[in-house]
Design an enzyme around this catalytic site. Structure first.
Site, PDB file in Angstrom:
ATOM      1  N   LEU A 107       0.816  -1.215   0.000  1.00 35.94           N
ATOM      2  CA  LEU A 107       0.000   0.000   0.000  1.00 35.94           C
ATOM      3  C   LEU A 107       0.851   1.268   0.000  1.00 35.94           C
ATOM      4  CD1 LEU A 107      -2.843  -0.977   2.508  1.00 35.94           C
ATOM      5  CD2 LEU A 107      -2.719  -1.311   0.029  1.00 35.94           C
ATOM      6  N   HIS A 132      -3.508   4.230  -2.398  1.00 35.70           N
ATOM      7  CA  HIS A 132      -4.476   3.317  -1.785  1.00 35.70           C
ATOM      8  C   HIS A 132      -5.149   3.997  -0.583  1.00 35.70           C
ATOM      9  CE1 HIS A 132      -1.508   0.247  -3.499  1.00 35.70           C
ATOM     10  NE2 HIS A 132      -2.643  -0.071  -4.090  1.00 35.70           N
ATOM     11  N   GLN A 143      -4.569 -12.865 -12.461  1.00 33.28           N
ATOM     12  CA  GLN A 143      -4.550 -11.671 -13.313  1.00 33.28           C
ATOM     13  C   GLN A 143      -3.148 -11.358 -13.838  1.00 33.28           C
ATOM     14  OE1 GLN A 143      -6.062  -8.982 -10.113  1.00 33.28           O
ATOM     15  NE2 GLN A 143      -4.554  -7.526 -10.897  1.00 33.28           N
ATOM     16  N   VAL A 173      -3.548   9.645  -7.516  1.00 32.14           N
ATOM     17  CA  VAL A 173      -2.648  10.303  -6.565  1.00 32.14           C
ATOM     18  C   VAL A 173      -1.233  10.228  -7.148  1.00 32.14           C
ATOM     19  CG1 VAL A 173      -1.774  10.291  -4.199  1.00 32.14           C
ATOM     20  CG2 VAL A 173      -4.157   9.621  -4.663  1.00 32.14           C
TER      21      VAL A 173
HETATM   22  P1  AMP Z   1      -3.556  -2.262  -6.842  1.00 33.14           P
HETATM   23  O1  AMP Z   1      -3.193  -2.657  -5.455  1.00 33.14           O
HETATM   24  O2  AMP Z   1      -2.425  -1.665  -7.600  1.00 33.14           O
HETATM   25  O3  AMP Z   1      -4.300  -3.331  -7.578  1.00 33.14           O
HETATM   26  O4  AMP Z   1      -4.567  -1.055  -6.703  1.00 33.14           O
HETATM   27  C1  AMP Z   1      -5.691  -1.149  -5.884  1.00 33.14           C
HETATM   28  C2  AMP Z   1      -6.575   0.036  -6.139  1.00 33.14           C
HETATM   29  O5  AMP Z   1      -5.851   1.232  -5.862  1.00 33.14           O
HETATM   30  C3  AMP Z   1      -7.040   0.139  -7.587  1.00 33.14           C
HETATM   31  O6  AMP Z   1      -8.402   0.560  -7.606  1.00 33.14           O
HETATM   32  C4  AMP Z   1      -6.127   1.190  -8.165  1.00 33.14           C
HETATM   33  O7  AMP Z   1      -6.694   1.891  -9.246  1.00 33.14           O
HETATM   34  C5  AMP Z   1      -5.939   2.104  -6.969  1.00 33.14           C
HETATM   35  N1  AMP Z   1      -4.700   2.880  -7.091  1.00 33.14           N
HETATM   36  C6  AMP Z   1      -3.448   2.414  -7.231  1.00 33.14           C
HETATM   37  N2  AMP Z   1      -2.577   3.442  -7.366  1.00 33.14           N
HETATM   38  C7  AMP Z   1      -3.308   4.576  -7.333  1.00 33.14           C
HETATM   39  C8  AMP Z   1      -3.000   5.968  -7.442  1.00 33.14           C
HETATM   40  N3  AMP Z   1      -1.762   6.380  -7.627  1.00 33.14           N
HETATM   41  N4  AMP Z   1      -4.014   6.856  -7.361  1.00 33.14           N
HETATM   42  C9  AMP Z   1      -5.291   6.434  -7.196  1.00 33.14           C
HETATM   43  N5  AMP Z   1      -5.641   5.132  -7.089  1.00 33.14           N
HETATM   44  C10 AMP Z   1      -4.674   4.217  -7.158  1.00 33.14           C
END
Ligand code: AMP
Length: 271
Positions: free
Chosen positions: A21, A25, A52, A167
């Site tokens: 995280l 997140h 995935q 972000v």
């Molecule tokens: P992940 O753990 O990378 O699968 O991401 C989990 C969730 O966090 C997904 O909905 C991503 O789109 C979101 N997420 C990851 N990085 C960012 C970021 N930099 N800004 C906004 N949401 C993010």
């Protein structure tokens, strides 16, 4: 778990993640708390979903930081962490998947043909197990968000899908669990993705209408950085994710770029 989720205070708001995280997140968790309010439940899932990842992708190396993830979630006053093992999520002879067959075929779906089926399958399972009223996803994965909205609509999941803006680091690089793979020089050069998206927006606002011209400009802008290898750059309709020529606003600019073995994605919605 289904019995547990039945007893959790509602609304139950879920933030699905693969862990490792970062502040991106945590932005989603903060937004989730706005929806769960003082009396509902905010839940986050931490699950590196094997199905995935493609065979040549980074499933084995994907960062796993369970302890610090839990501390960050506790600090963000997340009420519940769901962190199953892969063998609890998937039967060894599991033979059912969820396929979205339109939006998944373009952009990331070209170089990652099974990816979104893995995502749809795991998110369906999370929705069935946890039964959230609301689920929060980041616009960083714009295509994923579109596909999951489509899936929830098409399969009548009783869940509201909420988006959270991207972000970014100070130089504009979108936060990602994969940024930690980058060398110092790759990290420096990776800022070109965001500056290119912003530059392309400017061109469109200044009157550029040709999709090919904008895409070519984005490709050459990113390729000026020696360590960058473009997977794709596109200017697409944000609803269908199909190229529309000439460009009309709203338009989604999106890019996937390799730095070494690390593949980074980013996008900018121009409205
Ligand atoms: P992940 O753990 O990378 O699968 O991401 C989990 C969730 O966090 C997904 O909905 C991503 O789109 C979101 N997420 C990851 N990085 C960012 C970021 N930099 N800004 C906004 N949401 C993010």
């Amino acid at each position: 778990m289904q019995r547990l989720s039945g007893r959790l205070p509602r609304p139950l708001v879920l933030v699905p993640t693969m862990g490792a995280l970062h502040q991106g997140h945590l932005g989603l968790v903060k937004k989730a708390k706005r929806f769960s309010g003082r009396t509902g439940t905010t839940a986050a899932s931490l699950f590196v979903n094997p199905i995935q990842f493609g065979p040549a992708e980074d499933f084995g190396n994907y960062p796993r930081t369970f302890q610090s993830d839990c501390e960050l979630l506790e600090g963000a006053r997340c009420d519940l962490v769901f962190a199953p093992h892969a063998d609890e999520m998937y039967f060894s002879d599991s033979s059912t998947v969820v396929v979205e067959s339109a939006l998944s075929r373009v952009m990331c779906g070209v170089s990652r043909p099974e990816h979104f089926t893995g995502v749809c399958t795991v998110v369906s399972k999370l929705f069935h197990i946890l039964r959230p009223d609301v689920a929060v996803f980041g616009e960083k994965d714009f295509q994923q968000l579109s596909i999951l909205r489509r899936m929830a609509r098409d399969l009548n999941f009783p869940v509201r899908i909420v988006a959270h803006p991207i972000v970014r680091e100070e130089d504009g690089l979108a936060l990602s669990s994969r940024n930690g793979y980058l060398s110092e020089e790759e990290r420096r050069q990776a800022a070109v993705i965001y500056s290119t998206l912003v530059g392309a927006e400017q061109k469109i606002r200044n009157g550029w209408k040709s999709t090919r011209r904008v895409e070519n400009w984005m490709r050459s802008s990113i390729s000026k950085k020696k360590l960058a290898k473009v997977d794709y750059v596109v200017a697409v309709d944000p609803v269908t994710l199909q190229r529309s020529d000439p460009i009309t606003i709203p338009v989604l600019l999106a890019a996937a770029v390799f730095f070494g073995k690390t593949r980074l994605i980013d996008n900018r919605l121009i409205e």
